[in-house]
Write a protein that holds these residues in place. Sequence first.
Motif, PDB file in Angstrom:
ATOM      1  N   VAL A 103     -81.626   1.984  32.213  1.00 34.19           N
ATOM      2  CA  VAL A 103     -80.279   1.477  32.469  1.00 34.19           C
ATOM      3  C   VAL A 103     -79.853   0.550  31.333  1.00 34.19           C
ATOM      4  CG1 VAL A 103     -78.924  -0.008  34.009  1.00 34.19           C
ATOM      5  CG2 VAL A 103     -80.405   1.772  34.968  1.00 34.19           C
ATOM      6  N   VAL A 104     -80.783  -0.253  30.837  1.00 36.86           N
ATOM      7  CA  VAL A 104     -80.484  -1.220  29.783  1.00 36.86           C
ATOM      8  C   VAL A 104     -80.367  -0.549  28.415  1.00 36.86           C
ATOM      9  CG1 VAL A 104     -81.360  -3.260  28.569  1.00 36.86           C
ATOM     10  CG2 VAL A 104     -81.585  -3.094  31.051  1.00 36.86           C
ATOM     11  N   ARG A 105     -81.252   0.406  28.123  1.00 38.26           N
ATOM     12  CA  ARG A 105     -81.340   0.943  26.758  1.00 38.26           C
ATOM     13  C   ARG A 105     -80.970   2.414  26.585  1.00 38.26           C
ATOM     14  NH1 ARG A 105     -85.745  -2.314  27.573  1.00 38.26           N
ATOM     15  NH2 ARG A 105     -85.711  -4.217  26.344  1.00 38.26           N
ATOM     16  N   ASN A 106     -80.919   3.183  27.669  1.00 37.22           N
ATOM     17  CA  ASN A 106     -80.778   4.642  27.519  1.00 37.22           C
ATOM     18  C   ASN A 106     -79.759   5.248  28.471  1.00 37.22           C
ATOM     19  OD1 ASN A 106     -82.866   4.925  25.523  1.00 37.22           O
ATOM     20  ND2 ASN A 106     -84.340   4.575  27.164  1.00 37.22           N
ATOM     21  N   LEU A 107     -78.606   4.636  28.588  1.00 35.79           N
ATOM     22  CA  LEU A 107     -77.586   5.198  29.485  1.00 35.79           C
ATOM     23  C   LEU A 107     -77.204   6.621  29.099  1.00 35.79           C
ATOM     24  CD1 LEU A 107     -75.098   2.281  30.261  1.00 35.79           C
ATOM     25  CD2 LEU A 107     -76.572   3.498  31.862  1.00 35.79           C
TER      26      LEU A 107
END
Length: 185
Positions: free
Chosen positions: A97-101
Amino acid sequence: MVKPNRNSTLAFALLGLIWQEPRSGYDLRKFFSSTPMISFSDSPGAIYPALHRLEQRGLVRGLVAEGLRRRRIFELTARGRAEFRRWQTQPVVRSDVVRNLDALMLRFAFMDQFAEKGAALRFLKAFHKELAAYIPSLRKYLKSNREYMPESGRLALENGIRAYETQLRWTKDAMATYGQTKGEG
């Protein structure tokens, strides 16, 4: 067994598109340049090396097609299908969720075609849960650091928070769509 996370998002995009139908490198380049998947490079310097790596790993097989122009058409192997399914069904975790949307959305985009019934709704629920847990931590950070942040930094963080809140609203709408039209639960 194929080691997890060795493939790039581009590699999984290629696997999904090739699973839809066998394609040449040129077909893939055209697809990337003429669809909303344009965010993936349509450069021969990206596509062909990625296809070569997938072929070396036994995930795709290139077959020579004769015709006006000799072309290599790539198709998924059983190992390629298994690797794609493994990637598609892995849990939604906070770091994604933070790095790979973009990778999460790519996984979701292929879900109705290649995952089992109900997978898309389960994915959305997990995605919603992770977003709902992450957003308050961003708001807390903003509240406790606002006075020390340059205005541009604060505004950039607010933009990021709003983007996550938009994603959260979208997951609610998407879950409602699946609940109404697919009869999944």
